[in-house]
Scaffold this active site. Structure first.
Site, PDB file in Angstrom:
ATOM      1  N   THR A 413       0.826  -1.199   0.000  1.00  0.00           N
ATOM      2  CA  THR A 413       0.000   0.000   0.000  1.00  0.00           C
ATOM      3  C   THR A 413       0.871   1.264   0.000  1.00  0.00           C
ATOM      4  OG1 THR A 413      -1.510  -1.259   1.297  1.00  0.00           O
ATOM      5  CG2 THR A 413      -1.790   1.129   1.367  1.00  0.00           C
ATOM      6  N   SER A 484     -11.167  -3.249   4.070  1.00  0.00           N
ATOM      7  CA  SER A 484      -9.841  -2.642   4.000  1.00  0.00           C
ATOM      8  C   SER A 484      -9.539  -1.878   5.281  1.00  0.00           C
ATOM      9  CB  SER A 484      -9.810  -1.661   2.822  1.00  0.00           C
ATOM     10  OG  SER A 484      -8.611  -0.925   2.825  1.00  0.00           O
ATOM     11  N   SER A 485      -8.252  -1.721   5.559  1.00  0.00           N
ATOM     12  CA  SER A 485      -7.829  -0.860   6.666  1.00  0.00           C
ATOM     13  C   SER A 485      -7.368   0.507   6.172  1.00  0.00           C
ATOM     14  CB  SER A 485      -6.673  -1.502   7.434  1.00  0.00           C
ATOM     15  OG  SER A 485      -7.085  -2.717   7.995  1.00  0.00           O
ATOM     16  N   GLY A 506       0.405  -0.168   5.629  1.00  0.00           N
ATOM     17  CA  GLY A 506       0.716  -0.975   6.813  1.00  0.00           C
ATOM     18  C   GLY A 506      -0.385  -1.916   7.251  1.00  0.00           C
ATOM     19  N   GLY A 507      -1.362  -2.236   6.359  1.00  0.00           N
ATOM     20  CA  GLY A 507      -2.450  -3.128   6.769  1.00  0.00           C
ATOM     21  C   GLY A 507      -3.168  -2.517   7.969  1.00  0.00           C
TER      22      GLY A 507
END
Ligand code: DON
Length: 621
Positions: A413, A484-485, A506-507
């Site tokens: 990401t 999603s984060s 970073g998830g």
């Protein structure tokens, strides 16, 4: 309060500028940006209180592209699109055409809007495809190979951002041109790209086409070498000439589907029916959504709604904290000059609020079109109050998700931030999921395909690559968007002027990284540079441990960690870095303060002042 506007024309920006698309098409290149036409357009727009525009992204060359677009008279949307396209070339780990993402747009005095260009599961996707013949989940199938790939959203998303929110003063071709030049002429590989290519998990995922380009002679490209990507240049040229139609149909779509069909499914040995096809590409649509809006410390937070969990978790957690006596803790930390800037009590409150919000993430969050995400209940004053009063002196490792009251009858990401002199802001986070996504480079077209389907909860209760577990809310279904984060975020003051634009990769650590910078700037009143560099913590409900960065920003005070352990918090001090924030603040005088997180190296730029790279550090995250 929360609604979904599917494919609706998103508001008045284009009409307000009285701009005709044909007019833009007729004007070419740099000259069209004659400064004399800009002020008339702006007068009816926003009272300019920003002295200069700014761009922050994960790569200096991409930041420079965005700054150039702003200096030519483009607005925040134009610069964001050009920066994202440049990242697709110079930051192939995460910048992409074969992935997806979210963008928030906020302008002075206008309702903000959110663009969802998240990938979707193919029509024929189903959970059984990820099980072996004994019915056991094969983790690798959602990470590597054809079954990992969701239908890409970036090519349509970036174009729609340009079309609906661009200034109208810059042509589409002009925005794509720098990316084409970087792909065709090449750029110098930096230590970050080399470091990622060296990771065994990345090298192991790469398909044949990717190995030829990124591992010539069998070894990863080295820092200092030039990377030229002629196939990607060809793709970008078609995209420049025809817009997203070139990607979702025609030769690029055919190359993409061919690449999928020729890859092997881990543990199956043969391509399995059910991966994405030409019909899936033709059916892809972005969604314009109403952003979530909340308040913290007197400021308005504008955040991404579902299928992002980031906005909900940030707003829930900060709302829980906002009613606690934070002021006393801030003063105590200041007086004691504590390393990390927070008292054990403040850290304890924060971790407990995170634990509860992430429990709700695991249970209640998913694509709102497939699952009725109880957004209003999760942000309700009643639940926030319940969560707040439930925080006791010790860690509560048993905390569960919000349970609806019994119903009456039945049931890698990358982020970029931009602000322009009119006060328009874009926060855009885009992803392939893992670094280089599924590792499938589309032969002949030169771009990587995502492995976003691992963001689904493919088997309930089984953690994905980020240790996240989920439930029915985020179960894999055909056509659905994975939870999603990604948490692009914009903050406005009480006059409606943008004061902060930020986001991170970073998830799940995205959520805590973004929240940490918000807490440090809005509550602890830290300078943005310090807030971004300060050590971070992370808590996501399961696993039970709270992570503390070992050495970033000087690390955490050992006494604070001991005190938290005494309150029952399982603690893990981690070598890895947590997130990488790209942020812009606007100070009282209207000066932008742009800062790129040194954790993964990026670059901040301010118009008229050039581009400043974050100090490079070896990639660990
Ligand atoms: O959308 C998500 O939550 C993930 N696909 C994000 C992955 C990510 O941030 C990886 N970056 N380090």
């Amino acid at each position: 309060m929360i609604s979904v506007a599917r494919e609706a024309a998103p508001g008045p920006a284009r009409q307000r500028r009285g701009f005709s698309r044909l007019r833009a098409r007729g004007l070419v290149g740099f000259v069209l940006l004659a400064a004399c036409s800009a002020p008339a357009e702006r007068e009816s727009f926003a009272p300019a209180r920003i002295q200069r525009g700014a761009v922050v992204s994960a790569h200096p060359l991409a930041t420079a592209v965005g700054i150039e677009v702003l200096e030519l008279g483009g607005n925040a949307a134009d610069a964001a699109v050009a920066t994202a396209l440049a990242l697709a070339v110079v930051y192939p780990q995460a910048g992409n055409l074969g992935g997806g993402g979210f963008a928030l747009w906020a302008a002075y005095g206008e309702d903000p809007i959110a663009l969802d260009f998240r990938e979707v599961a193919p029509r024929r996707a189903r959970p059984e495809l990820y099980l072996d013949e004994d019915g056991v989940l094969v983790d690798a199938r959602s990470i590597t190979g054809p079954l990992a790939v969701g239908v890409p959203g970036s090519p349509q998303g970036l174009y729609r951002l340009y079309e609906e929110r661009g200034s109208g003063l810059v042509t589409w071709e002009r925005l794509v041109a720098p990316a084409i030049a970087l792909a065709e002429g090449g750029f110098i590989v930096d230590p970050w790209l080399e470091g990622t290519l060296r990771q065994a998990s990345v090298a192991g995922r790469m398909n044949g086409a990717a190995r030829e380009r990124f591992y010539p002679l069998g070894a990863p490209l080295r820092a200092g070498e030039r990377l030229v990507q002629p196939d990607l240049a060809r793709t970008l040229k078609s995209y420049s000439e025809e817009g997203p139609a070139a990607f979702y149909g025609g030769w690029i779509a055919e190359a993409l589907v061919r690449a999928i069909e020729t890859e092997q499914v881990p543990g199956a040995g043969i391509a399995v029916d059910g991966a994405l096809d030409l019909d899936d590409l033709a059916a892809y649509r972005v969604v314009w959504r109403e952003p979530l809006r909340g308040r913290f410390q007197g400021k308005e937070l504008i955040a991404m709604p579902s299928p992002s969990s980031g906005g909900l978790v940030v707003l829930q957690t900060l709302s829980i904290l906002d009613g606690l006596p934070l002021g006393g803790e801030v003063l105590a930390a200041r007086e004691a000059g504590l390393r990390g800037g927070v008292t054990a009590t403040l850290a304890h409150w924060w971790i407990e609020a995170l634990r509860a919000s992430f429990a709700d993430r695991a249970t209640h969050m998913g694509d709102p079109e497939y699952y009725d995400v109880p957004m209003e209940s999760l942000l309700s004053a009643k639940l926030i109050l319940q969560r707040r009063v439930a925080i006791g002196p010790r860690a509560n490792l048993e905390v569960g998700a919000w349970a609806p009251e019994p119903p009456p009858e039945s049931p890698q990401t990358t982020h970029l931030s931009v602000i322009d002199v009119d006060g328009n802001a874009v926060a855009l986070t885009t992803t392939l999921n893992s670094s280089f996504g599924s590792g499938i480079l589309v032969r002949g077209a030169g771009f990587f395909l995502n492995n976003e389907l691992d963001d689904f909860s493919i088997a309930a209760g089984v953690p994905n690559q980020y240790g996240l577990i989920g439930s029915q809310a985020n179960a894999l279904e055909a056509g659905k968007r994975p939870l999603s984060s990604m948490s692009p975020m914009i903050v406005r003051d009480d006059r409606g002027a943008v004061v902060l634009v930020l986001g991170s990769p970073g998830g799940p650590r995205i959520i805590t990284a973004v929240m940490q910078v918000l807490l440090r700037v809005l509550l602890l009143e830290e300078d943005l540079h310090d807030a971004v560099r300060a050590p971070r913590l992370h808590q996501q409900w399961r696993p039970l441990e709270t992570w503390f960065e070992a050495d970033q920003g000087g690390g955490w005070d050992p006494e604070l960690l001991e005190e938290l352990a005494a309150r029952g918090h399982p603690i893990e001090v981690v070598e890895r870095s947590l997130g990488s924030v790209q942020a812009i603040a606007v100070d009282e005088r209207g000066q932008p303060i742009a800062t790129s997180d040194p954790r993964r190296g990026g670059a901040a730029g301010v118009t008229g002042r050039g581009v400043q790279a974050a100090a490079p550090r070896p990639a660990k995250d």
